[in-house]
Design an enzyme around this catalytic site. Sequence first.
Site, PDB file in Angstrom:
ATOM      1  N   ASP A   1       0.976  -1.352  -0.009  1.00 20.38           N
ATOM      2  CA  ASP A   1      -0.121   0.056  -0.209  1.00 20.38           C
ATOM      3  C   ASP A   1       1.014   1.177  -0.071  1.00 20.38           C
ATOM      4  O   ASP A   1       1.063   1.979   0.843  1.00 20.38           O
ATOM      5  CB  ASP A   1      -0.929  -0.098   1.298  1.00 20.38           C
ATOM      6  CG  ASP A   1      -1.837   1.019   1.336  1.00 20.38           C
ATOM      7  OD1 ASP A   1      -2.222   1.764   0.318  1.00 20.38           O
ATOM      8  OD2 ASP A   1      -2.670   1.246   2.470  1.00 20.38           O
TER       9      ASP A   1
ATOM     10  N   ARG B   1      -4.447  12.637   0.320  1.00 20.35           N
ATOM     11  CA  ARG B   1      -4.090  11.396  -0.618  1.00 20.35           C
ATOM     12  C   ARG B   1      -4.776  11.362  -1.902  1.00 20.35           C
ATOM     13  O   ARG B   1      -4.653  10.637  -2.651  1.00 20.35           O
ATOM     14  CB  ARG B   1      -4.800  10.213   0.103  1.00 20.35           C
ATOM     15  CG  ARG B   1      -3.845   9.980   1.413  1.00 20.35           C
ATOM     16  CD  ARG B   1      -4.801   8.830   2.424  1.00 20.35           C
ATOM     17  NE  ARG B   1      -4.694   7.701   1.659  1.00 20.35           N
ATOM     18  CZ  ARG B   1      -5.496   6.778   2.211  1.00 20.35           C
ATOM     19  NH1 ARG B   1      -6.267   6.949   3.233  1.00 20.35           N
ATOM     20  NH2 ARG B   1      -5.250   5.581   1.409  1.00 20.35           N
TER      21      ARG B   1
ATOM     22  N   LYS C   1      -8.538   3.286  -5.479  1.00 18.07           N
ATOM     23  CA  LYS C   1      -9.361   3.005  -4.590  1.00 18.07           C
ATOM     24  C   LYS C   1      -9.884   4.523  -4.274  1.00 18.07           C
ATOM     25  O   LYS C   1      -9.564   5.524  -4.615  1.00 18.07           O
ATOM     26  CB  LYS C   1      -8.376   2.441  -3.362  1.00 18.07           C
ATOM     27  CG  LYS C   1      -7.117   3.280  -3.062  1.00 18.07           C
ATOM     28  CD  LYS C   1      -6.264   2.672  -2.111  1.00 18.07           C
ATOM     29  CE  LYS C   1      -5.017   3.494  -1.856  1.00 18.07           C
ATOM     30  NZ  LYS C   1      -3.840   2.708  -1.131  1.00 18.07           N
ATOM     31  N   HIS C   2     -11.046   4.430  -3.313  1.00 21.39           N
ATOM     32  CA  HIS C   2     -11.909   3.574  -2.682  1.00 21.39           C
ATOM     33  C   HIS C   2     -13.204   3.337  -3.307  1.00 21.39           C
ATOM     34  O   HIS C   2     -13.692   4.541  -2.941  1.00 21.39           O
ATOM     35  CB  HIS C   2     -11.680   3.390  -1.132  1.00 21.39           C
ATOM     36  CG  HIS C   2     -10.402   3.688  -0.500  1.00 21.39           C
ATOM     37  ND1 HIS C   2      -9.757   4.935  -0.628  1.00 21.39           N
ATOM     38  CD2 HIS C   2      -9.460   2.830   0.084  1.00 21.39           C
ATOM     39  CE1 HIS C   2      -8.524   4.797  -0.103  1.00 21.39           C
ATOM     40  NE2 HIS C   2      -8.411   3.585   0.471  1.00 21.39           N
TER      41      HIS C   2
ATOM     42  N   HIS D   1     -11.191   3.274   9.623  1.00 22.32           N
ATOM     43  CA  HIS D   1     -10.549   2.638  10.116  1.00 22.32           C
ATOM     44  C   HIS D   1     -10.925   2.454  11.730  1.00 22.32           C
ATOM     45  O   HIS D   1     -11.029   1.437  12.453  1.00 22.32           O
ATOM     46  CB  HIS D   1      -8.938   3.056  10.256  1.00 22.32           C
ATOM     47  CG  HIS D   1      -8.042   3.127   9.240  1.00 22.32           C
ATOM     48  ND1 HIS D   1      -8.283   4.150   8.130  1.00 22.32           N
ATOM     49  CD2 HIS D   1      -7.322   2.253   8.693  1.00 22.32           C
ATOM     50  CE1 HIS D   1      -7.382   3.825   7.276  1.00 22.32           C
ATOM     51  NE2 HIS D   1      -6.702   2.361   7.496  1.00 22.32           N
TER      52      HIS D   1
ATOM     53  N   ASP E   1     -10.914  -3.389   0.778  1.00 23.08           N
ATOM     54  CA  ASP E   1     -10.220  -2.657   1.580  1.00 23.08           C
ATOM     55  C   ASP E   1     -10.096  -3.594   2.923  1.00 23.08           C
ATOM     56  O   ASP E   1     -10.878  -4.776   2.781  1.00 23.08           O
ATOM     57  CB  ASP E   1     -11.030  -1.450   2.173  1.00 23.08           C
ATOM     58  CG  ASP E   1      -9.903  -0.476   2.702  1.00 23.08           C
ATOM     59  OD1 ASP E   1      -8.734  -0.559   2.830  1.00 23.08           O
ATOM     60  OD2 ASP E   1     -10.339   0.884   2.853  1.00 23.08           O
TER      61      ASP E   1
END
Length: 528
Positions: A85, A155, A185-186, A198, A268
């Site tokens: 990753d 990101r 992604k995502h 997360h 994921d």
Amino acid sequence: MEPASWDAHGSDVDAWDAHSWDADALGVLMAPFTGTELPDWVGEVLDAGLASVILFGHNTPDAETARRLAREIHARSEECVVAIDEEGGDVTRLQAVTGSFLPTAWALGEADDIELTREVGKALGDLLAACDLDLDLAPVLDVSTDPANPVIGTRAFGDDPDRVAAHAKAFATGLMEAGLGTCAKHFPGHGATATDSHTALPLIGLDTRQFEREHLAPWRIAPWLDSVMTAHVLVPAYGAGPASISPWSRPLLDRAVGGTYQGLVITDALDMAAVAADPGYGESVVRAIEAGADLLCLGTSLRRDDQQMLREAHDALLGAIDSGRLPRATLRARAERTRSRLHSLRIRRQFVPAPELEEALRRAEQLGAAAAARAVRARNAALTLDPAVVVDLRVRAQHASGARTQQLVEALRERGVQAAEPDYPDQLGQAGPPDLLGQVVPPGLPGQLSPSGQQSIATQLLAITRLPRSDPEEGQRLAALLARHPEAIVVHTGVPDAAPGHRRLVLAHGAGRTMMRAAVDLMLGGQR
């Protein structure tokens, strides 16, 4: 198949021999392991047909270690795809200790030079190829429309879907030119939420028209990439349940690409709280296959038993077969499809020559510095070579990037500024914070002394922010600091719309090494 037995310490009391593993189940799993040495049990599951291994920062403190591990895995199983990753910028595994040489995606979008983005993708691909890695879980196709987003932020290539699509495609092109597999992604988009998957399950309450215009649009480029990663996000406008483990996401992907998507679908990490808390890790594994996923990323084993993670996922699939919930033919066909596409990635990787590792690192550093310099912005932020104190006000954890050392102090020291962090940062949020200027700053470089040979006294103050508008504690700490030190320079590492309205401001577009170096160079060189 009966679930594996575990002793009081969570260890499998069975023999863990290769004969106990099912090749069909292993054919859809991407497994982690802990540490910088390849455990014996990983060798056993590679012999039994494990489809993929994923490396995280705790496996790869440096590129040399990553190369050694990847070569060991391939020596044991030539067909196993080694994934990582690695986005560059703030999310780096190969340079987890020092910070990435490459800029963030947002910085590339800010420069808005498609050829530069392709070159950066190629530089990253060359570095990964030099480490004998096969699949990069990049680029990010999320459109970062919520400035409070704690997990996507810089990101993303930007907050405009067309810009995101153009730069993501260019970045992926560079990766593939280097022989790497790519993963967008995502899906269907993680940019419109202030919740980090997360830690909890994000909810995106947009209607279909707005969601498709702002977040689904970039996914039209998915057919040009090798795989798509599904997100743990709720989008009630399309259906119930998280996209990664719900049946509505695969038809939506087909619609987004204007036909039938032929690439791999990768989940994921299934250990993330968004799904591991409810419906649970094992149940999420089964639901992901039912939803059409080809390869299940199990997540990081840094805080879990690595063998148990794989065994639990493996046994959940076999339990679903035994109960009649999941037909054996379905799992076998999925494993065969996955192995076929992973084999194509291995072939590509083997037929594209890889550069020497040192040359790849040198090129990444050179190109990354040039790209970062084009992206960083500042106002009223001129810095001198006088000693400085740096205060890191960021409070909220960055789970995607993992724990990172603060890079600004090191960048200042590299440029000849004696810099240090305060010994009492916890007091910043209290009433009447201590005076940060006038304190003694130790030499920043070996043998470095002040011009007079005496101890240096800090005369400049810099503060680092990321989410000062949406994180109450970070905002309070910043307000307290600026009330006492209004001349402080704020170095903002998040997206521009999340920056504070301070008159002395640097927009660094990320917190990694190359972005901090570019920010320091800009401050020392005057205003832009």
